[in-house]
Design a protein around this motif. Structure first.
Motif, PDB file in Angstrom:
ATOM      1  N   GLU A 145       1.013  -1.277   0.060  1.00 31.92           N
ATOM      2  CA  GLU A 145       0.039  -0.131  -0.076  1.00 31.92           C
ATOM      3  C   GLU A 145       0.893   1.272  -0.007  1.00 31.92           C
ATOM      4  O   GLU A 145       0.466   2.217  -0.711  1.00 31.92           O
ATOM      5  N   HIS A 146       1.920   1.443   1.079  1.00 31.54           N
ATOM      6  CA  HIS A 146       2.562   2.387   0.934  1.00 31.54           C
ATOM      7  C   HIS A 146       3.319   2.858  -0.566  1.00 31.54           C
ATOM      8  O   HIS A 146       3.456   3.911  -0.772  1.00 31.54           O
ATOM      9  N   VAL A 147       3.958   2.031  -1.261  1.00 24.78           N
ATOM     10  CA  VAL A 147       4.218   2.045  -2.377  1.00 24.78           C
ATOM     11  C   VAL A 147       3.427   2.516  -3.541  1.00 24.78           C
ATOM     12  O   VAL A 147       3.723   3.509  -4.063  1.00 24.78           O
ATOM     13  N   LEU A 148       2.305   1.980  -3.409  1.00 25.65           N
ATOM     14  CA  LEU A 148       0.966   2.572  -4.215  1.00 25.65           C
ATOM     15  C   LEU A 148       0.605   3.909  -3.966  1.00 25.65           C
ATOM     16  O   LEU A 148       0.447   4.748  -5.006  1.00 25.65           O
ATOM     17  N   VAL A 149       0.776   4.402  -2.550  1.00 29.50           N
ATOM     18  CA  VAL A 149       0.416   5.626  -2.389  1.00 29.50           C
ATOM     19  C   VAL A 149       1.137   6.556  -2.728  1.00 29.50           C
ATOM     20  O   VAL A 149       1.207   7.764  -3.385  1.00 29.50           O
ATOM     21  N   ASP A 150       2.588   6.048  -2.588  1.00 29.80           N
ATOM     22  CA  ASP A 150       3.809   7.291  -3.312  1.00 29.80           C
ATOM     23  C   ASP A 150       3.699   7.162  -4.750  1.00 29.80           C
ATOM     24  O   ASP A 150       3.886   8.410  -5.287  1.00 29.80           O
ATOM     25  N   VAL A 151       3.141   6.249  -5.510  1.00 31.11           N
ATOM     26  CA  VAL A 151       3.034   6.395  -6.910  1.00 31.11           C
ATOM     27  C   VAL A 151       1.640   7.538  -7.126  1.00 31.11           C
ATOM     28  O   VAL A 151       1.898   8.347  -8.094  1.00 31.11           O
ATOM     29  N   ARG A 161      -0.083   6.148 -12.525  1.00 29.20           N
ATOM     30  CA  ARG A 161      -0.818   6.551 -11.187  1.00 29.20           C
ATOM     31  C   ARG A 161      -2.222   5.832 -11.199  1.00 29.20           C
ATOM     32  O   ARG A 161      -2.735   5.319 -10.380  1.00 29.20           O
ATOM     33  N   ALA A 162      -2.639   5.666 -12.656  1.00 29.95           N
ATOM     34  CA  ALA A 162      -4.251   4.817 -12.841  1.00 29.95           C
ATOM     35  C   ALA A 162      -3.794   3.461 -12.310  1.00 29.95           C
ATOM     36  O   ALA A 162      -4.697   2.979 -11.695  1.00 29.95           O
ATOM     37  N   ARG A 163      -2.632   3.045 -12.576  1.00 27.72           N
ATOM     38  CA  ARG A 163      -2.441   1.658 -12.408  1.00 27.72           C
ATOM     39  C   ARG A 163      -2.287   1.334 -10.672  1.00 27.72           C
ATOM     40  O   ARG A 163      -2.937   0.203 -10.121  1.00 27.72           O
ATOM     41  N   ALA A 164      -1.688   2.335 -10.120  1.00 29.80           N
ATOM     42  CA  ALA A 164      -1.636   2.256  -8.675  1.00 29.80           C
ATOM     43  C   ALA A 164      -2.969   2.289  -8.060  1.00 29.80           C
ATOM     44  O   ALA A 164      -3.118   1.497  -7.018  1.00 29.80           O
ATOM     45  N   VAL A 165      -3.560   3.202  -8.503  1.00 26.85           N
ATOM     46  CA  VAL A 165      -5.156   3.051  -7.742  1.00 26.85           C
ATOM     47  C   VAL A 165      -5.880   1.761  -8.150  1.00 26.85           C
ATOM     48  O   VAL A 165      -6.454   1.301  -7.275  1.00 26.85           O
ATOM     49  N   HIS A 166      -5.715   1.285  -9.260  1.00 24.87           N
ATOM     50  CA  HIS A 166      -6.322  -0.008  -9.395  1.00 24.87           C
ATOM     51  C   HIS A 166      -5.807  -1.094  -8.654  1.00 24.87           C
ATOM     52  O   HIS A 166      -6.429  -1.742  -7.985  1.00 24.87           O
ATOM     53  N   GLU A 167      -4.676  -1.076  -8.514  1.00 23.60           N
ATOM     54  CA  GLU A 167      -3.802  -2.075  -7.430  1.00 23.60           C
ATOM     55  C   GLU A 167      -4.362  -1.895  -5.883  1.00 23.60           C
ATOM     56  O   GLU A 167      -4.403  -2.869  -5.506  1.00 23.60           O
ATOM     57  N   GLY A 177      -6.420   7.224   5.503  1.00 24.19           N
ATOM     58  CA  GLY A 177      -5.766   8.079   4.815  1.00 24.19           C
ATOM     59  C   GLY A 177      -5.589   7.749   3.427  1.00 24.19           C
ATOM     60  O   GLY A 177      -5.685   8.844   2.549  1.00 24.19           O
ATOM     61  N   THR A 178      -5.476   6.648   3.077  1.00 23.93           N
ATOM     62  CA  THR A 178      -5.465   6.113   1.528  1.00 23.93           C
ATOM     63  C   THR A 178      -6.839   6.427   0.996  1.00 23.93           C
ATOM     64  O   THR A 178      -6.834   6.767  -0.026  1.00 23.93           O
TER      65      THR A 178
END
Length: 282
Positions: A145-151, A161-167, A177-178
């Motif tokens: 999660e923290h990696v995806l939030v950073d992206v 960014r779109a891929r990160a939200v999907h993941e 917070g996420t």
């Protein structure tokens, strides 16, 4: 049934979150067998597969609306099944959802015959096809999660960014917070793909964000507006907020989306989009 060796749909669809699968089950009044559920969660929804490829979970391209569930007649009775592969014409493969053959696959050969396949479940059926075709799959788990939030916060690439939200939707849980970050991305991110995925994720998480959906109905992107419309229906289909959303859509010049909104309202009024028991469970 002979499967085509032409690998149509070479790419798999994106995996679904558990929340989206549960929405589909409630909307259609079914329970998916474990093997197929795991495939949707870990591998993908539709794409690479026998015949013309695996069918997506819903023909509507949105799990909130009924789709792909059909009745299968066997000597033991009539049972609900889910269309999982299309082979051309009236030939399809169906996953049985109830009865003594629950979890097994059935080939429907036109209107001539119905054949229960020998494989024990969806996983065995799909693996047999992969081996026959000489295809290998690599399944990549979602990033932390923290990696995806950073992206989402820092990547200049909208597609990333779109891929990160999907993941984020594939994670079993996300921090408060996420969730706030996703709500902000739904309305403020400059990339329409990010806004779409953020609106989608809010729906998957069943967030009570009527105001966000109403605001998203004014988004410049048609796909974002349509996704917000469907989630608003799920969340507020029997309230004045839904009628407000319809008014927003009908005030635009987007004739195609207005048609969809009118169709959804007609179906809602008939109880064929989200039945009463589904609204009570939501």
């Amino acid at each position: 049934m002979a499967h085509s060796r032409t690998l149509r749909g070479r790419r798999l669809g994106k995996p679904l979150s558990a929340a989206r699968i549960e929405v589909f089950e409630r909307a259609n009044g079914v329970s998916l067998p474990d093997g197929y559920r795991d495939f949707l969660l870990l591998v993908g929804d539709g794409g690479l597969g026998p015949g013309h490829g695996l069918c997506e979970l819903s023909t509507w391209r949105t799990v909130e609306l009924p789709g792909n569930v059909m009745s299968i007649e066997l000597p033991e009775g009539t049972f609900p099944g889910l269309r999982v592969a299309y082979h051309g014409g009236a030939d399809v493969t169906v996953l049985l959802l109830t009865g003594s053959f629950t979890g097994r696959l059935v080939d429907l050969v036109g209107e001539v015959r119905t054949e229960v396949r020998q494989e024990r479940d969806f996983t065995e059926w799909y693996l047999n096809w992969l081996m026959a075709e000489g295809v290998s799959l690599r399944v990549t788990p979602p990033r932390p999660e923290h990696v995806l939030v950073d992206v989402v916060l820092g990547s200049p690439d909208g597609a990333e960014r779109a891929r990160a939200v999907h993941e984020l939707g594939a994670l079993p849980d996300v921090a408060a917070g996420t969730v706030e970050l996703v709500e902000q991305a739904a309305l403020r991110d400059p990339c329409p793909g990010v806004r779409f995925q953020a609106v989608q994720l809010m729906g998957e998480l069943d967030l009570p964000v009527v105001g966000v959906y109403l605001a998203a109905l004014r988004d410049p992107s048609r796909s974002v507006r349509r996704r917000a419309l469907v989630h608003l229906l799920r969340l507020a289909g029997d309230t004045s907020a839904w009628q407000e959303g319809l008014a927003v859509v009908r005030s635009t010049s987007d004739a195609a989306t207005v048609h969809i909104a009118d169709d959804l309202e007609e179906r809602r009024a008939r109880g064929t989009v989200i039945p009463e028991e589904v609204r009570q469970a939501s």
